[in-house]
Design a protein around this motif. Sequence first.
Motif, PDB file in Angstrom:
ATOM      1  N   VAL A 103     -10.081  -5.378   2.905  1.00 61.40           N
ATOM      2  CA  VAL A 103     -11.806  -4.228   3.179  1.00 61.40           C
ATOM      3  C   VAL A 103     -11.286  -2.754   2.194  1.00 61.40           C
ATOM      4  O   VAL A 103     -10.310  -2.611   2.418  1.00 61.40           O
ATOM      5  CB  VAL A 103     -11.420  -3.930   4.729  1.00 61.40           C
ATOM      6  N   LEU A 104     -12.179  -2.606   1.284  1.00 60.38           N
ATOM      7  CA  LEU A 104     -12.193  -1.392   0.878  1.00 60.38           C
ATOM      8  C   LEU A 104     -13.361  -0.541   1.145  1.00 60.38           C
ATOM      9  O   LEU A 104     -14.456  -1.014   1.362  1.00 60.38           O
ATOM     10  CB  LEU A 104     -12.660  -1.726  -0.795  1.00 60.38           C
ATOM     11  N   ASP A 105     -13.117   0.793   1.846  1.00 63.87           N
ATOM     12  CA  ASP A 105     -13.792   1.624   1.762  1.00 63.87           C
ATOM     13  C   ASP A 105     -14.013   2.672   0.994  1.00 63.87           C
ATOM     14  O   ASP A 105     -13.109   3.234   1.041  1.00 63.87           O
ATOM     15  CB  ASP A 105     -13.944   2.183   3.363  1.00 63.87           C
TER      16      ASP A 105
ATOM     17  N   VAL B 299     -13.372  -4.754  -8.461  1.00 68.79           N
ATOM     18  CA  VAL B 299     -12.459  -4.350  -7.285  1.00 68.79           C
ATOM     19  C   VAL B 299     -12.969  -5.805  -6.820  1.00 68.79           C
ATOM     20  O   VAL B 299     -12.034  -6.133  -5.669  1.00 68.79           O
ATOM     21  CB  VAL B 299     -12.190  -3.259  -7.135  1.00 68.79           C
ATOM     22  N   ALA B 300     -13.771  -6.265  -6.888  1.00 66.06           N
ATOM     23  CA  ALA B 300     -14.043  -7.269  -5.621  1.00 66.06           C
ATOM     24  C   ALA B 300     -13.187  -8.882  -5.994  1.00 66.06           C
ATOM     25  O   ALA B 300     -13.728  -8.905  -7.287  1.00 66.06           O
ATOM     26  CB  ALA B 300     -15.441  -7.763  -5.502  1.00 66.06           C
ATOM     27  N   LYS B 301     -13.269  -9.790  -4.649  1.00 65.26           N
ATOM     28  CA  LYS B 301     -12.571 -10.586  -5.744  1.00 65.26           C
ATOM     29  C   LYS B 301     -13.833 -11.563  -5.968  1.00 65.26           C
ATOM     30  O   LYS B 301     -14.946 -11.545  -5.222  1.00 65.26           O
ATOM     31  CB  LYS B 301     -12.218 -11.477  -3.982  1.00 65.26           C
TER      32      LYS B 301
ATOM     33  N   ILE C  10      -8.491  -0.809   3.054  1.00 65.87           N
ATOM     34  CA  ILE C  10      -7.905   0.329   1.900  1.00 65.87           C
ATOM     35  C   ILE C  10      -8.808   1.320   1.788  1.00 65.87           C
ATOM     36  O   ILE C  10      -9.884   0.804   1.674  1.00 65.87           O
ATOM     37  CB  ILE C  10      -7.626   0.389   0.443  1.00 65.87           C
ATOM     38  N   GLY C  11      -9.050   2.729   1.953  1.00 66.64           N
ATOM     39  CA  GLY C  11      -9.736   3.828   2.062  1.00 66.64           C
ATOM     40  C   GLY C  11      -9.569   4.941   0.334  1.00 66.64           C
ATOM     41  O   GLY C  11      -8.591   5.080   0.301  1.00 66.64           O
TER      42      GLY C  11
ATOM     43  N   GLY D 276     -10.168  -7.857  -8.616  1.00 65.14           N
ATOM     44  CA  GLY D 276     -10.482  -8.595  -8.138  1.00 65.14           C
ATOM     45  C   GLY D 276      -9.847  -8.945  -7.122  1.00 65.14           C
ATOM     46  O   GLY D 276      -9.050  -9.538  -6.208  1.00 65.14           O
ATOM     47  N   THR D 277      -9.388  -7.663  -6.450  1.00 63.31           N
ATOM     48  CA  THR D 277      -8.602  -8.164  -4.813  1.00 63.31           C
ATOM     49  C   THR D 277      -9.247  -7.856  -3.680  1.00 63.31           C
ATOM     50  O   THR D 277      -8.922  -7.130  -2.662  1.00 63.31           O
ATOM     51  CB  THR D 277      -7.334  -6.851  -5.074  1.00 63.31           C
ATOM     52  N   ILE D 278     -10.761  -7.389  -3.758  1.00 59.56           N
ATOM     53  CA  ILE D 278     -11.076  -7.102  -2.868  1.00 59.56           C
ATOM     54  C   ILE D 278     -12.140  -7.748  -1.901  1.00 59.56           C
ATOM     55  O   ILE D 278     -13.077  -8.427  -2.706  1.00 59.56           O
ATOM     56  CB  ILE D 278     -11.927  -5.745  -2.678  1.00 59.56           C
ATOM     57  N   ASP D 279     -12.390  -8.752  -0.389  1.00 55.04           N
ATOM     58  CA  ASP D 279     -12.917  -9.580  -0.055  1.00 55.04           C
ATOM     59  C   ASP D 279     -13.786  -8.689   0.397  1.00 55.04           C
ATOM     60  O   ASP D 279     -15.258  -9.496   0.090  1.00 55.04           O
ATOM     61  CB  ASP D 279     -12.446  -9.822   0.999  1.00 55.04           C
ATOM     62  N   LEU D 280     -13.978  -7.960   0.927  1.00 56.49           N
ATOM     63  CA  LEU D 280     -15.693  -6.829   1.203  1.00 56.49           C
ATOM     64  C   LEU D 280     -15.248  -5.275   1.036  1.00 56.49           C
ATOM     65  O   LEU D 280     -14.608  -4.412   1.404  1.00 56.49           O
ATOM     66  CB  LEU D 280     -16.090  -7.112   2.274  1.00 56.49           C
ATOM     67  N   ILE D 281     -16.565  -5.224   0.463  1.00 59.40           N
ATOM     68  CA  ILE D 281     -16.251  -3.624  -0.375  1.00 59.40           C
ATOM     69  C   ILE D 281     -17.085  -2.653   0.549  1.00 59.40           C
ATOM     70  O   ILE D 281     -18.205  -3.819   1.133  1.00 59.40           O
ATOM     71  CB  ILE D 281     -17.216  -3.735  -1.776  1.00 59.40           C
TER      72      ILE D 281
END
Length: 395
Positions: free
Chosen positions: A65-67, A162-164, A90-91, A135-140
């Motif tokens: 998850v990215l915040d 950055v979203a998968k 990741i924040g 392309g590494t983040i499941d949920l932003i």
Amino acid sequence: MPIEDITQKVSERYANAASTGEQMCCPTSYDMGYLKTFIPEEVLKISYGCGTPAGLKTVRAGETVLDIGSGGGIDCFEASRLVGPTGRVIGIDMTDTMLEIARKNAVVVATNLGYPSSNVEFRKGLADAMPVDDGTIDLIISNCVINLAPDKRKVFREMYRVAKPGGRFTISDIVADQTVPQYLVHDTQKWGDCLSGALTLTDYMNGMTAAGFFGIHLVKFSPWRVIDGIHFFSVTLTGYKIPPATTASSVRYATLRGPFSRLVDERGMTYYRGTPQSITPDESRLLSLPSFSEHFLLTTEPIPLDNHDPRWRAVLPADAPCTWQGHYALLAGPFVEAADDDHHVYRRGEPLEVCSKTVAVLGTDGYQPHFVLLNRAGEGAGGEAVTCSPDGGCC
Ligand SMILES: C[S@@+](CC[C@H](N)C(=O)[O-])C[C@H]1O[C@@H](n2cnc3c(N)ncnc32)[C@H](O)[C@@H]1O
């Protein structure tokens, strides 16, 4: 005001708020009693969001998850609990004071959750140039931040980068019901207050679509403030980065079941109820997303429907006078345009005035999840009943 000045002033504003513990921004609906069981008070008291993007059953175990604009870390820590020890959070924030508080408390939260080490990492960076691999983040997620960024389109493009493939976002933010005028845009104080940089909901959603996301729709909407006649709202939006096809699909046709009589999707494809429409594999993947799929039959052969078919859905207005009571219907998406059986054409994000009969129609099952109903009538509104014209076109 130059872009660098906006960013600098916003950062100073939040650095100051974090060091004094000042209360800022908007109402949220956190279960603070529960969060207190594992998140230190130092973090909770500098929660400056306008929604609860990590608390909406959007986070799944094991995800990354990215915040964006993580502040003191409240949503990162809730996401840390929800992804579990095998997941990662990741924040990103541009303000050192925020990062210091968040990093210090990451260790405490990990201990409180019983994790061997923290699964949250706080990185310094800007929302429009994120230090995150493609392309590494499941949920932003993000909570009341993108309105503060001077170049939103750049932020939306970064999110897409950055979203998968197959990834998604759930973002809470402030939007306005009209373009914020220049005298407010150039008011530094109001940038920090989450007002000057607010987009209209339509611009916000279209910006996400332009960046490449699909299936964009509102999941929460609440009025916040009215300044100089401009209504500001707190919204939570979700949307998807559709993955490329991995296997050949046999789906070739889509038939709209209703209750909408016509829909236009984010690719500009129009569907008429009951009429099979030939579709591409890309369309098929779009219509398979949640919020679209219940409205369509996706088939290998063309399947027409008529109103005797049990799969056909329509909700007709009551045969009664219209009463205008100040109601507006706002199409929440994911369709960009939709028509009902009573001459209304709704456009995503734009409020359309409707009478009492339409309010009742839009409250029924097939319609209800796709609309927000607002009431803008003042105290003096009478709500006179009016008689429709013979062709039913008055409301
Ligand atoms: C309104 S606060 C919200 C903080 C946090 N999301 C929360 O819910 O408490 C905005 C945060 O975003 C950060 N921020 C604002 N604009 C930013 C940008 N362009 N890039 C990175 N961080 C930004 C600020 O430093 C601040 O910590």
